[in-house]
Each structure stands twice: as structure tokens, then as C-alpha cells.
Design a protein around this motif. Sequence first.
Motif, PDB file in Angstrom:
ATOM      1  N   ASP A 192      37.470  34.216  46.118  1.00  0.00           N
ATOM      2  CA  ASP A 192      36.165  34.177  45.446  1.00  0.00           C
ATOM      3  C   ASP A 192      36.386  34.592  43.994  1.00  0.00           C
ATOM      4  O   ASP A 192      36.467  35.786  43.678  1.00  0.00           O
ATOM      5  CB  ASP A 192      35.181  35.118  46.146  1.00  0.00           C
ATOM      6  N   ALA A 193      36.499  33.604  43.118  1.00  0.00           N
ATOM      7  CA  ALA A 193      36.898  33.868  41.737  1.00  0.00           C
ATOM      8  C   ALA A 193      35.862  34.684  40.969  1.00  0.00           C
ATOM      9  O   ALA A 193      36.210  35.642  40.262  1.00  0.00           O
ATOM     10  CB  ALA A 193      37.164  32.540  41.017  1.00  0.00           C
ATOM     11  N   ILE A 194      34.596  34.329  41.104  1.00  0.00           N
ATOM     12  CA  ILE A 194      33.554  35.014  40.330  1.00  0.00           C
ATOM     13  C   ILE A 194      33.388  36.454  40.794  1.00  0.00           C
ATOM     14  O   ILE A 194      33.341  37.392  39.975  1.00  0.00           O
ATOM     15  CB  ILE A 194      32.227  34.236  40.442  1.00  0.00           C
ATOM     16  N   GLN A 195      33.313  36.673  42.096  1.00  0.00           N
ATOM     17  CA  GLN A 195      33.170  38.036  42.608  1.00  0.00           C
ATOM     18  C   GLN A 195      34.407  38.871  42.287  1.00  0.00           C
ATOM     19  O   GLN A 195      34.304  40.068  41.969  1.00  0.00           O
ATOM     20  CB  GLN A 195      32.924  38.009  44.115  1.00  0.00           C
ATOM     21  N   SER A 196      35.572  38.260  42.340  1.00  0.00           N
ATOM     22  CA  SER A 196      36.802  38.995  42.013  1.00  0.00           C
ATOM     23  C   SER A 196      36.791  39.457  40.561  1.00  0.00           C
ATOM     24  O   SER A 196      37.196  40.591  40.250  1.00  0.00           O
ATOM     25  CB  SER A 196      38.027  38.109  42.264  1.00  0.00           C
ATOM     26  N   MET A 197      36.338  38.601  39.658  1.00  0.00           N
ATOM     27  CA  MET A 197      36.267  38.984  38.243  1.00  0.00           C
ATOM     28  C   MET A 197      35.235  40.093  38.039  1.00  0.00           C
ATOM     29  O   MET A 197      35.470  41.037  37.266  1.00  0.00           O
ATOM     30  CB  MET A 197      35.913  37.770  37.390  1.00  0.00           C
ATOM     31  N   ASN A 198      34.093  39.991  38.726  1.00  0.00           N
ATOM     32  CA  ASN A 198      33.035  40.993  38.555  1.00  0.00           C
ATOM     33  C   ASN A 198      33.463  42.362  39.077  1.00  0.00           C
ATOM     34  O   ASN A 198      33.123  43.403  38.487  1.00  0.00           O
ATOM     35  CB  ASN A 198      31.765  40.544  39.271  1.00  0.00           C
ATOM     36  N   GLU A 199      34.224  42.375  40.176  1.00  0.00           N
ATOM     37  CA  GLU A 199      34.595  43.645  40.801  1.00  0.00           C
ATOM     38  C   GLU A 199      35.995  44.111  40.419  1.00  0.00           C
ATOM     39  O   GLU A 199      36.425  45.186  40.856  1.00  0.00           O
ATOM     40  CB  GLU A 199      34.496  43.518  42.326  1.00  0.00           C
ATOM     41  N   HIS A 200      36.718  43.289  39.597  1.00  0.00           N
ATOM     42  CA  HIS A 200      38.101  43.627  39.205  1.00  0.00           C
ATOM     43  C   HIS A 200      38.971  43.906  40.435  1.00  0.00           C
ATOM     44  O   HIS A 200      39.796  44.800  40.447  1.00  0.00           O
ATOM     45  CB  HIS A 200      38.116  44.847  38.270  1.00  0.00           C
ATOM     46  N   LYS A 201      38.725  43.115  41.440  1.00  0.00           N
ATOM     47  CA  LYS A 201      39.442  43.273  42.700  1.00  0.00           C
ATOM     48  C   LYS A 201      39.554  41.890  43.352  1.00  0.00           C
ATOM     49  O   LYS A 201      38.611  41.094  43.270  1.00  0.00           O
ATOM     50  CB  LYS A 201      38.682  44.233  43.631  1.00  0.00           C
ATOM     51  N   LEU A 202      40.680  41.613  43.970  1.00  0.00           N
ATOM     52  CA  LEU A 202      40.892  40.308  44.570  1.00  0.00           C
ATOM     53  C   LEU A 202      40.085  40.202  45.863  1.00  0.00           C
ATOM     54  O   LEU A 202      40.397  40.856  46.858  1.00  0.00           O
ATOM     55  CB  LEU A 202      42.382  40.094  44.844  1.00  0.00           C
ATOM     56  N   ILE A 203      39.045  39.386  45.830  1.00  0.00           N
ATOM     57  CA  ILE A 203      38.191  39.149  46.990  1.00  0.00           C
ATOM     58  C   ILE A 203      38.623  37.836  47.621  1.00  0.00           C
ATOM     59  O   ILE A 203      38.522  36.768  47.000  1.00  0.00           O
ATOM     60  CB  ILE A 203      36.706  39.084  46.605  1.00  0.00           C
TER      61      ILE A 203
END
Length: 479
Positions: A192-203
Motif C-alpha cells: 500500500d504505497a500511499i499508506q506506507s508513505m503517510n505512516e513512514h512504514k512499509l504496509i
Amino acid sequence: MKIHLDESNINLPVAHSHQSQARTLASNDDGNLVQSISLQGGCIGPLRSSLTILKDGTSATEYTCKDLSDANYIFAPQGGSLKEDVSNTYAMEVKATMPRTRYRHSSSEIGGMLWVIGGVDALHNIVDEIDVYDVIRDEWITFDEGLSTIELPDNSKYGVMEHCSFILGAQIYLVGGFDHNIQSVGYTIAIDAIQSMNEHKLIYKVRSSMNVPRGACGATQFGNTAMVAGGFSSEDGYCEAIQSVELYNLQHDHWSVMQTPLEIGRARPNLIYSSEGTNPVVYAIGGERRGMFDLATGICKGDTIGHERKEMNSLENNKMLPYRLTYPVNQVEIMAIEEDINLSTWRVLQKKIKHYDNRMHYTVSTLPSHSSIFFIGGTIIHVTKDKLKSGNCLDCFVTSNHIMIHDTRERDDGLHWVEILSIAGACLAAAVVILILVVRRRKLKKRNEDVVHEDVMVLNLHDILSRGNVEWRDESTEL
């Protein structure tokens, strides 16, 4: 319809093969955002043959690259149209270089952020870092977590090269490839690229695996469906190029093998979806073949399709050039997508692409706004002026900087005008012959009214239309 390539007004600044590509939005000379093609990394030096001894004692020959690229290019239209003036249509812009060199990786763009994932470095080690490029700001960041953050079902750490990638929804899918031990895998990882960028964590999520583990595959997507085709498998020593095609259903998280495989097995194919024309189609362009694997003997037999050499080569003695049985696939295949996609079939569209035959490892991409397919760079395996520049590496495969263009508006699912004229001519000739026969028959009837039977030569009209020649048969006709 066949693929006809025209020269582009520009070439790559530096010759490349194995570049990753993704479509993105970028500014043109007028400052407008236009659909563009981004190109990352790859090989800039000649490919050299090498031998890898695997853990089970088998050998895998491979062309490796010692000179890797950290280049980051944007290939963008600059106004006008291909039909009007090709010399002022496209431009190549050199952007901020990647944080590291890599090749056999993938690029995927979501929301103006381009993710460069996987691949190998100059020592052929899988790159763990995930680099993300901000297209608007022309800046790179390295994601906080690498691929090894991903845990697989067997509790091992993920790492991959020569994989396929596609985008469905807001997720980047990484499919297949080769792992740290150069073993083919069938894993499907959804990031999940957008959520990963928002949370600074690989989702991420580990989705269902493909039915056939494979690396060096090709992929494309349309709607909520993705297609993966071709590739090599470590199970036969990377010998026989895979023909099977698999479809991924996003809604059901399910992979299914298509009933109709590729006509020609090929690794590293370029799969291109095109909706131009009456029906949507998928092209399978280019790729690589090696041999045919004999399960009984474990021997990789020389493949004779499109190749004259028929000798048998075991994995052990198939180590170095010129004995290496690696060569490009010049044939182009096309599949018209039916309403029930499983009823769709592949057919060979043409035997070779003029100006780009005997090449492999090139990048193929599209710009739907310009109705074009682009052929970029690649590896040259035949003797050309470019190959003579390879210096003391006479057996190396050299790279190319050429960019060629095919305009999909030239596509015609019907007959070519030459074929139409040929058929019209055959029909006209048939009409003339029939007229002559009618006149002759009437004369014969008048002259031989007392004759009950007479041999008459009857024209086979079907043969005229199907083969363009005239055939006759004797038939006893009552007059």
C-alpha cells in the motif's frame, strides 16, 4: 496489422539495457503536466557471460553486467503529433540520479511518487533498499524499511530480482522473480504505497501465489485484472522459456492459468495492453529463449525454432560464448481480449520487427495520449557498427541507445490494402472467366441440341478466392 517502427528524433543519452519504466506525469516545455515515461537504472556496459554454481551443485549460465546505471530519465511529448512532425515531438530530460545503481528491478508510480524496488547490484546481490522518487520535486528518498521487512509464509525474509510488477488500485504488486538463492518464486506481495508513505512504514500483504513460480516474466494490467506471462524457472536450470500465462483477479485474490499459452515461450517479454481500435488487445513483444529441457536426461537441448543450431548442450558444458544458446525472440504475438478472456487466444502477428530484430532486454512502453508504443535501448546480439565498439570484449552483447516508435493508429484488424486489391483482382478475373463460360455454354447448347451429355469444364470459384489461381474439374452436366 503489423508493427512498423519509425525513428525517434532523440536517443537515450547513454546506451542502456534492462531499464525499468513506469508511466507518470511530468512537465513539458510549456510547463504543462503531460503523460510521460520514466526510465531508471539498468546496464550501460556490455553483458558478459558468467557461470554461477548453485547450492545443489547445478550450474546456471547468465549474462551479467559489471557497469550498472543510476540514471533517471523522463521521456515526454513536447506538443505536435507523430504524424505531423516527429522531429519536434519528444524530449529526454535527465533527472536527479538514483541513490544507488541497480538493474533487474522494477519501477511503479502512484500519486506522483515512483517506487524503485528490488533488482541486483554490481556484485549480483539483491538490493534491499526501496528508493522513492518525487517526480514533481525531482528528489529521492530511501524508504525507512527495506524488502527484508517483508516476512514470507515460511518465515524467511523477502528479497527479489527479475520480478514482475503492476498496479491495481492504490497498491503496488510484486510478483514472481528470483530470490537470494536464484530460485524462482511465485510470491505475490501487495504494498500500500500511499499508506506506507503517510505512516513512514512499509504496509504490505502477502497475497496468493502464482501457480507457476517464475522469474524474468512480463506483466500488464487492464481493469481489475493483471496478466503475467513467460519467464524462466530454476527447476530446469533456466533452460526452457515458459509459455504459460496467468491471470490475477483482484476481487478474489486468485491466480488462474489461461487455457491458451503463448505460441512461443519467451522470458523477459514486454506485455503491452492497447485499447486502440475495435477490440482491446495484448501484445507480447520480444523476449529471450535458450533451449528445450529434457526431463528424462536433464539435458538442455538446443532450441531450433528460429535458430539453425541443433546440437545438444548440457547445463554443464553450456557455460561460455559462443556455445551459449541464448538468443532473442523476434516474433510478436497478439491476443484479442474476448468478453470471456479465457476464450482469448494468442497468434503470431509477425516474425520479426524491422530495425529491432535480434535484440533483447529492451524496454517497451506506451503513451496512450499519443497512440504510440516506444522501443527503448536494449541488447544487440548481432554484428553491427555499434557492436564493433565493444573493444576487447568481442563475445559481449553490447547495449543500444536507440528509441523507435510505432503508431498504433496504423492498426487495421481487417485486410491490408494490398490484400484487398489482390482479392478484388481475383474476383474480377473470376467474373470474366464465368462470363466466357456462360457464352461458351450457350453456344454449345445451340450447336449440340441433340446431344444428351457433354463434358463441361466447371470453374472452382472457391479456389480463386482462397488461393488466387484458377483450377478446373471435369463434371458431366446434362444440357
